[in-house]
Design a protein around this motif. Structure first.
Motif, PDB file in Angstrom:
ATOM      1  N   LEU A 139       0.852  -1.284  -0.007  1.00 10.53           N
ATOM      2  CA  LEU A 139       0.138   0.048  -0.002  1.00 10.53           C
ATOM      3  C   LEU A 139       0.934   1.172  -0.011  1.00 10.53           C
ATOM      4  CD1 LEU A 139      -2.572  -1.162   2.714  1.00 10.53           C
ATOM      5  CD2 LEU A 139      -3.123  -0.639   0.304  1.00 10.53           C
ATOM      6  N   VAL A 140       1.869   1.287   0.801  1.00 10.77           N
ATOM      7  CA  VAL A 140       2.704   2.444   0.885  1.00 10.77           C
ATOM      8  C   VAL A 140       3.568   2.676  -0.394  1.00 10.77           C
ATOM      9  CG1 VAL A 140       4.735   3.593   2.229  1.00 10.77           C
ATOM     10  CG2 VAL A 140       2.940   2.500   3.527  1.00 10.77           C
ATOM     11  N   ASP A 141       4.048   1.474  -0.705  1.00 14.39           N
ATOM     12  CA  ASP A 141       4.782   1.520  -2.025  1.00 14.39           C
ATOM     13  C   ASP A 141       4.312   2.491  -3.234  1.00 14.39           C
ATOM     14  OD1 ASP A 141       6.965   0.315  -0.760  1.00 14.39           O
ATOM     15  OD2 ASP A 141       6.689  -1.644  -1.603  1.00 14.39           O
ATOM     16  N   VAL A 142       2.752   2.145  -3.456  1.00 10.29           N
ATOM     17  CA  VAL A 142       2.162   2.666  -4.573  1.00 10.29           C
ATOM     18  C   VAL A 142       1.291   3.804  -4.290  1.00 10.29           C
ATOM     19  CG1 VAL A 142       1.841   0.128  -5.369  1.00 10.29           C
ATOM     20  CG2 VAL A 142      -0.077   1.279  -4.094  1.00 10.29           C
ATOM     21  N   GLY A 143       1.575   4.387  -2.930  1.00 13.24           N
ATOM     22  CA  GLY A 143       1.038   5.604  -2.714  1.00 13.24           C
ATOM     23  C   GLY A 143       0.056   6.030  -1.718  1.00 13.24           C
ATOM     24  N   TYR A 144      -0.416   5.004  -1.056  1.00 15.48           N
ATOM     25  CA  TYR A 144      -1.583   5.170  -0.073  1.00 15.48           C
ATOM     26  C   TYR A 144      -0.641   5.276   1.383  1.00 15.48           C
ATOM     27  CZ  TYR A 144      -4.735   3.021  -3.386  1.00 15.48           C
ATOM     28  OH  TYR A 144      -5.407   2.770  -4.237  1.00 15.48           O
ATOM     29  N   HIS A 145      -0.943   6.429   1.949  1.00 18.07           N
ATOM     30  CA  HIS A 145      -0.486   6.828   3.195  1.00 18.07           C
ATOM     31  C   HIS A 145      -1.563   7.262   4.309  1.00 18.07           C
ATOM     32  CE1 HIS A 145       3.434   6.683   1.320  1.00 18.07           C
ATOM     33  NE2 HIS A 145       3.110   7.330   0.162  1.00 18.07           N
ATOM     34  N   GLY A 146      -1.173   7.201   5.570  1.00 18.98           N
ATOM     35  CA  GLY A 146      -2.014   7.923   6.604  1.00 18.98           C
ATOM     36  C   GLY A 146      -3.278   7.317   6.977  1.00 18.98           C
ATOM     37  N   TRP A 147      -3.472   6.125   6.605  1.00 18.14           N
ATOM     38  CA  TRP A 147      -4.865   5.445   7.291  1.00 18.14           C
ATOM     39  C   TRP A 147      -4.793   5.310   8.792  1.00 18.14           C
ATOM     40  CZ3 TRP A 147      -1.467   2.499   3.963  1.00 18.14           C
ATOM     41  CH2 TRP A 147      -0.532   1.358   4.497  1.00 18.14           C
ATOM     42  N   LYS A 148      -5.842   5.260   9.294  1.00 21.18           N
ATOM     43  CA  LYS A 148      -5.896   5.022  10.620  1.00 21.18           C
ATOM     44  C   LYS A 148      -5.484   3.733  11.353  1.00 21.18           C
ATOM     45  CE  LYS A 148      -7.140   6.735  15.020  1.00 21.18           C
ATOM     46  NZ  LYS A 148      -6.535   7.700  15.770  1.00 21.18           N
ATOM     47  N   SER A 149      -6.126   2.769  10.791  1.00 22.96           N
ATOM     48  CA  SER A 149      -6.049   1.353  11.327  1.00 22.96           C
ATOM     49  C   SER A 149      -6.039   0.455  10.032  1.00 22.96           C
ATOM     50  CB  SER A 149      -7.231   0.955  12.153  1.00 22.96           C
ATOM     51  OG  SER A 149      -6.654   1.636  13.375  1.00 22.96           O
ATOM     52  N   LEU A 150      -5.568  -0.752   9.826  1.00 27.88           N
ATOM     53  CA  LEU A 150      -5.838  -1.806   8.923  1.00 27.88           C
ATOM     54  C   LEU A 150      -5.992  -3.054   9.727  1.00 27.88           C
ATOM     55  CD1 LEU A 150      -5.130  -3.229   6.096  1.00 27.88           C
ATOM     56  CD2 LEU A 150      -2.821  -3.507   6.748  1.00 27.88           C
ATOM     57  N   PHE A 151      -7.442  -3.556   9.377  1.00 26.39           N
ATOM     58  CA  PHE A 151      -7.810  -4.617   9.775  1.00 26.39           C
ATOM     59  C   PHE A 151      -7.585  -5.918   9.119  1.00 26.39           C
ATOM     60  CE2 PHE A 151     -10.401  -1.335  11.914  1.00 26.39           C
ATOM     61  CZ  PHE A 151     -10.318  -1.448  13.301  1.00 26.39           C
ATOM     62  N   LEU A 152      -7.095  -6.641   9.642  1.00 32.83           N
ATOM     63  CA  LEU A 152      -7.018  -8.103   8.900  1.00 32.83           C
ATOM     64  C   LEU A 152      -7.443  -9.155   9.739  1.00 32.83           C
ATOM     65  CD1 LEU A 152      -3.401  -7.417   7.634  1.00 32.83           C
ATOM     66  CD2 LEU A 152      -5.105  -7.370   6.356  1.00 32.83           C
ATOM     67  N   ARG A 153      -7.520 -10.182   9.133  1.00 29.39           N
ATOM     68  CA  ARG A 153      -8.125 -11.558  10.054  1.00 29.39           C
ATOM     69  C   ARG A 153      -7.340 -12.323  10.628  1.00 29.39           C
ATOM     70  NH1 ARG A 153     -11.943 -15.411   6.404  1.00 29.39           N
ATOM     71  NH2 ARG A 153     -10.370 -15.016   4.927  1.00 29.39           N
ATOM     72  N   GLY A 154      -7.715 -12.231  12.068  1.00 32.41           N
ATOM     73  CA  GLY A 154      -6.589 -13.206  12.937  1.00 32.41           C
ATOM     74  C   GLY A 154      -7.150 -14.936  12.724  1.00 32.41           C
ATOM     75  N   ASN A 155      -6.341 -15.706  13.267  1.00 29.81           N
ATOM     76  CA  ASN A 155      -6.676 -16.968  13.287  1.00 29.81           C
ATOM     77  C   ASN A 155      -8.034 -17.338  13.917  1.00 29.81           C
ATOM     78  OD1 ASN A 155      -4.014 -17.542  12.109  1.00 29.81           O
ATOM     79  ND2 ASN A 155      -3.079 -17.932  14.037  1.00 29.81           N
TER      80      ASN A 155
END
Length: 265
Positions: free
Chosen positions: A193-209
């Motif tokens: 995300l950062v490499d292609v130009g997205y910056h400054g989001w508050k949180s990134l939610f991903l699925r835990g086990n």
């Protein structure tokens, strides 16, 4: 329902198939589809392209659900669509409607609690390069292969959605990314995300086990509930799958990007 075993017969005569030979395999995958289309074919001259365009449209309308693969005969059509100018225009119009909604309806308080949600895959980052290597959805989805590809951080940005992202950032809206990706892809996803130009989001939610066995729609609904409990006002959600919108609580508005490649719910 059990699939019929009538031999397939494809005979292309120019751009259209005659009613006599248009006995496509896709029409035998499900009895209800076969019955409905048999009636339609008795009245209309239907080409394979007509059918595949209708199939794609009904995926977007959420009439066709739980499909595991793109129908074999429609793979070339779907591949052409997701790499076409039309796909770009469809995505751009979705973003334009978001901006209209923001400018005419959203009364942001600018107190740090105005929120907007984005999915990641095929919302902020394109997975079309991956699916191009896998018959544009014509192969059964392989989570291991996809995770290996995602770990390489090579997903490309979706430019129209990035424009919306930057508009929201400039207005002080808190951006939350809610993805069905696994937690062990956090580093790769963040870097990509950062490499292609997205910056400054508050949180990134991903699925835990503990969230992998449940439905994605419920997981995302739980995230929305958590944010509301924390005092956030969710003005909008953008995603390419209906799992971003299903369940309660809901956002103020939902905006669906096109994606006929796969179904996740």
């Amino acid at each position: 329902m059990a699939s019929l075993t009538v031999p397939l017969l494809l005979c292309f005569c120019g751009l259209f198939l005659s009613q006599a030979v248009a006995d496509w395999n896709i029409l035998h995958q499900n009895g209800k589809h076969h019955a409905a289309l048999s009636l339609a074919r008795s009245r209309l001259q239907i080409s394979l392209q007509n059918y595949c365009e209708s199939w794609r449209m009904n995926v977007e309308l959420h009439n066709i659900r739980d499909f595991k693969v793109v129908p074999e005969e429609c793979v070339p059509y779907i591949g052409n669509y997701v790499t076409s100018v039309q796909y770009q225009i469809d995505s751009q119009l979705t973003v334009e409607e978001c901006i209209v909604y923001i400018s005419t309806t959203c009364s942001f308080r600018k107190d740090g609690k105005d929120a907007w949600l984005f999915d990641v895959d095929d919302t902020l980052l394109s997975t079309i390069p991956y699916f191009k290597q896998h018959q544009f959805g014509g192969e059964m989805f392989n989570a291991t292969a996809f995770n290996e590809w995602a770990s390489k951080r090579k997903a490309t940005p979706l430019e129209h959605t990035m424009r919306l992202y930057k508009v929201l950032k400039s207005m002080g809206v808190q951006i939350f990314l809610v993805s069905s990706r696994r937690e062990d892809l956090r580093s790769a996803t963040t870097d990509n995300l950062v490499d292609v130009g997205y910056h400054g989001w508050k949180s990134l939610f991903l699925r835990g086990n503990d969230e992998l066995n449940g439905g994605v729609a419920q997981y995302k609904a739980n995230v929305r509930q958590q944010l509301i409990n924390d005092g956030y006002r969710i003005w909008g959600t953008v995603g390419d799958q209906f799992n971003s919108f299903a369940g309660l609580p809901s956002a103020g508005r939902t905006f669906k990007l096109p994606n006929p490649l796969y179904y996740v719910y």
